[in-house]
Design an enzyme around this catalytic site. Structure first.
Site, PDB file in Angstrom:
ATOM      1  N   SER A 136       0.849  -1.190   0.000  1.00 32.53           N
ATOM      2  CA  SER A 136       0.000   0.000   0.000  1.00 32.53           C
ATOM      3  C   SER A 136       0.882   1.237   0.000  1.00 32.53           C
ATOM      4  O   SER A 136       1.969   1.239   0.594  1.00 32.53           O
ATOM      5  CB  SER A 136      -0.900   0.026   1.231  1.00 32.53           C
ATOM      6  N   TYR A 150      -1.799  -0.080  10.249  1.00 34.70           N
ATOM      7  CA  TYR A 150      -1.931  -0.679   8.917  1.00 34.70           C
ATOM      8  C   TYR A 150      -0.770  -0.238   8.035  1.00 34.70           C
ATOM      9  O   TYR A 150      -0.165  -1.050   7.323  1.00 34.70           O
ATOM     10  CB  TYR A 150      -3.269  -0.266   8.312  1.00 34.70           C
TER      11      TYR A 150
END
Length: 241
Positions: A136, A150
């Site tokens: 990501s 995250y």
């Protein structure tokens, strides 16, 4: 023969990737958590493309279920590819409000699950192959005020990619990653902001969220022969973020 495992293959980026790979000639083992109907729909598209495929319910944090997924892939032939895509987020909010169970879920699925799947792939790619980890853009942005944990786990995904690329290169296994930015999928619903893609458009240099097919195209490239000299790379697909 090309046989690829796609985890989290029933929705979002995983489903788009499975469909694109089938069109490119891959036979597929699609791992998914619980949505049988969605997995069946993706599998039907794989078959419609003239490829063989299986859909296997598998919790990627469970070593036994991961092994079962890869055993199912072996029934299709020798494994040549893995797309490590199964992932979760948790509710968006300040770091001080992060709950331990959300932290553990994010670490378990997005890191431990990736490690377990990559380990199975490395053991089974006896004639070489390619692994693509879905990371990501959060890994370098940090996601302050949203989900720092995250982002930290996705940074670990990038490190995993670099380390595995170096260790597995002598075995003919390439390992790369894609780092999507904000992509229009249902993963945002878990974070509590289902319209996040639309809300974020104004701060993305290209002026819009990405589409799952745009990430799938990059994954297909990294699995294919056109990237034969590429390993250890993290390809950012974030609209400029």
């Amino acid at each position: 023969m090309t046989v690829t495992v796609v985890t989290g293959g029933s929705r979002g980026i995983g489903a788009a990737t499975a469909r694109r790979l089938a069109a490119a000639g891959h036979d597929l083992a699609i791992g998914y958590r619980r949505d049988h109907d969605a997995a069946a729909a993706v599998l039907a598209d794989v078959h419609a493309a003239g490829r063989r495929g299986v859909a296997v319910p598998a919790d990627t944090t469970d070593p036994a279920q991961v092994a079962r997924l890869f055993d199912a892939a072996a029934d299709l032939g020798a494994l040549t590819g893995l797309v490590n895509n199964a992932g979760v987020t948790s509710p968006i909010g300040p770091f001080t409000e992060l709950r331990p169970d959300d932290l553990r879920a994010v670490v378990d699925v997005n890191l431990i699950g990736y490690v377990l799947c990559a380990q199975q792939a490395a053991r089974r790619m006896s004639h070489g192959g390619a692994i693509v980890n879905v990371s990501s853009a959060a890994a370098t942005l940090g996601s302050p005020g949203e989900y720092i944990h995250y982002a930290a786990v996705k940074a670990a995904t990038d490190t995993l990619t670099v380390g595995l690329a170096k260790e597995l290169a002598p075995h003919g296994i390439r390992v790369n990653a894609v780092a999507p930015g904000i992509i229009r999928t249902d993963i945002h619903a878990r974070s509590g902001v289902p319209d996040r893609a639309e809300r974020a458009a104004g701060r993305i240099p290209l002026g819009r969220a990405g589409e799952p097919d745009e990430v799938a195209a990059a994954i297909a490239f990294l699995l294919g022969g056109d990237s034969s000299y590429t390993t250890g790379a993290v390809l950012r697909i974030s609209g400029g973020l």
